[in-house]
Write an enzyme that holds these catalytic residues in place. Structure first.
Site, mmCIF file in Angstrom:
data_model
loop_
_atom_site.group_PDB
_atom_site.id
_atom_site.type_symbol
_atom_site.label_atom_id
_atom_site.label_comp_id
_atom_site.label_asym_id
_atom_site.label_seq_id
_atom_site.Cartn_x
_atom_site.Cartn_y
_atom_site.Cartn_z
ATOM 1 N N HIS A 254 48.471 66.258 31.830
ATOM 2 C CA HIS A 254 48.519 65.510 30.806
ATOM 3 C C HIS A 254 47.487 64.266 31.330
ATOM 4 O O HIS A 254 47.141 64.075 32.456
ATOM 5 C CB HIS A 254 49.911 64.568 30.874
ATOM 6 C CG HIS A 254 49.937 63.937 29.633
ATOM 7 N ND1 HIS A 254 49.399 62.650 29.805
ATOM 8 C CD2 HIS A 254 50.587 63.821 28.264
ATOM 9 C CE1 HIS A 254 50.051 62.123 28.667
ATOM 10 N NE2 HIS A 254 50.456 63.041 27.828
ATOM 11 N N GLU B 168 45.391 66.415 22.857
ATOM 12 C CA GLU B 168 45.562 65.171 22.888
ATOM 13 C C GLU B 168 44.422 64.273 23.217
ATOM 14 O O GLU B 168 44.189 64.061 24.473
ATOM 15 C CB GLU B 168 46.484 64.916 23.988
ATOM 16 C CG GLU B 168 47.988 65.734 23.960
ATOM 17 C CD GLU B 168 49.285 64.939 24.531
ATOM 18 O OE1 GLU B 168 50.180 64.978 23.827
ATOM 19 O OE2 GLU B 168 49.399 64.622 25.624
HETATM 20 P P1 13P Z 1 52.477 59.273 21.841
HETATM 21 O O1 13P Z 1 53.272 60.183 20.975
HETATM 22 O O2 13P Z 1 53.269 58.132 22.470
HETATM 23 O O3 13P Z 1 51.072 58.705 21.379
HETATM 24 O O4 13P Z 1 52.141 60.136 23.108
HETATM 25 C C1 13P Z 1 51.571 61.452 23.115
HETATM 26 C C2 13P Z 1 51.565 62.040 24.383
HETATM 27 O O5 13P Z 1 51.018 61.631 25.312
HETATM 28 C C3 13P Z 1 52.181 63.393 24.568
HETATM 29 O O6 13P Z 1 52.007 63.977 25.705
#
Ligand code: 13P
Length: 256
Positions: free
Chosen positions: A100, A172
């Protein structure tokens, strides 16, 4: 090939055990029988909440999976503060987020670390959810696809095609995480398609076609429809909107 969507909520560093059990129970109470055939639903609470949350779902016999948010690649030993793959296996964890951007950015996790974690998880049949994504500086510099695809190649280096199919990639974009600024469906699709092409280079088209690619970054009930309608977006990795049962359930139910 129609891939079954995956909706995974990550609670990040939120929810004490008591709060986690309440949220898990709330999700369980809203379980819809149609989830079973139409969408894989997973929650990724903090380590200490994994067992209590699993117990709620087991007791209620609802097929909601649990995932960890991180893991260490060694099985046991003097690694203060770390949690191993066998520990996750014993809890009944079927999923684990790896790489992440918060772990990469705040805790110095490298592409090499990500690769070791992915290998350890796959060997134990825990499905990794490998996060990749570019910063705003990379996007503005015009090298998003190169950057993200290099992360994908590094994460899966040395992994056999016949073991890769259950692994998941979550795209992401860092600038969309927790900011309320979502990637447009076109932006997200462009990168998820490039990710799938990279997976095809690594594992062949048939395996890449089976693997799920998720979008994450401010996904919410208002923007989910158009994102999951894209050809290469197979669900979501959801942060903020997964902290309340009603918004999480709305996101899951879009896949029905
Ligand atoms: P948000 O949905 O709070 O933007 O977070 C996304 C995330 O980092 C999931 O791993």
């Amino acid at each position: 090939m129609t891939r079954k969507p995956l909706m995974a909520g990550t609670w990040k560093m939120n929810k004490t055990i008591g709060e986690a059990v309440v949220l898990a129970q709330d999700i369980s109470n809203n379980y819809d029988d149609r989830w079973k055939d139409n969408v894989d639903v997973v929650v990724c609470p903090p380590y200490v909440d994994l067992k209590p949350v699993k117990t709620v779902f087991e007791f209620d016999r609802v097929p909601v999976g649990i995932g960890a948010q991180n893991v260490y690649w060694e099985d046991a030993g003097a690694y203060t503060g770390e949690i191993s793959v066998p520990m996750l296996t014993e809890i009944g964890c079927e999923w684990c987020i790896v790489g992440h951007s918060e772990r990469r950015g705040l805790f110095g996790e490298t592409n090499e670390d990500v690769n070791k974690k992915v290998k350890a998880l796959i060997a134990a049949k825990i499905n990794p959810i490998v996060c990749v994504g570019e910063s705003l500086a990379v996007r503005d510099g015009g090298t998003t696809l190169e950057f993200v695809c290099a992360q994908v190649k590094a994460a899966f280096a040395g992994i056999d095609a016949n073991l890769a199919a259950n692994a998941v990639v979550a795209y992401e974009p860092i600038w969309a995480i927790g900011t309320g600024r979502t990637a447009t469906p076109e932006q997200a699709q462009e990168v998820c398609k490039a990710i799938r092409e990279t997976l095809a280079e690594l594992f062949g088209a048939a395996v890449a076609d089976e693997m799920r690619v998720l979008y994450g970054g401010s996904m919410n009930p208002g923007n989910v429809d158009l994102l999951v309608a894209e050809a290469d977006i197979d669900g979501g990795l959801i942060g903020g909107a997964a902290l309340k049962a009603d918004s999480f359930i709305q996101l899951v139910n879009v896949c029905l």
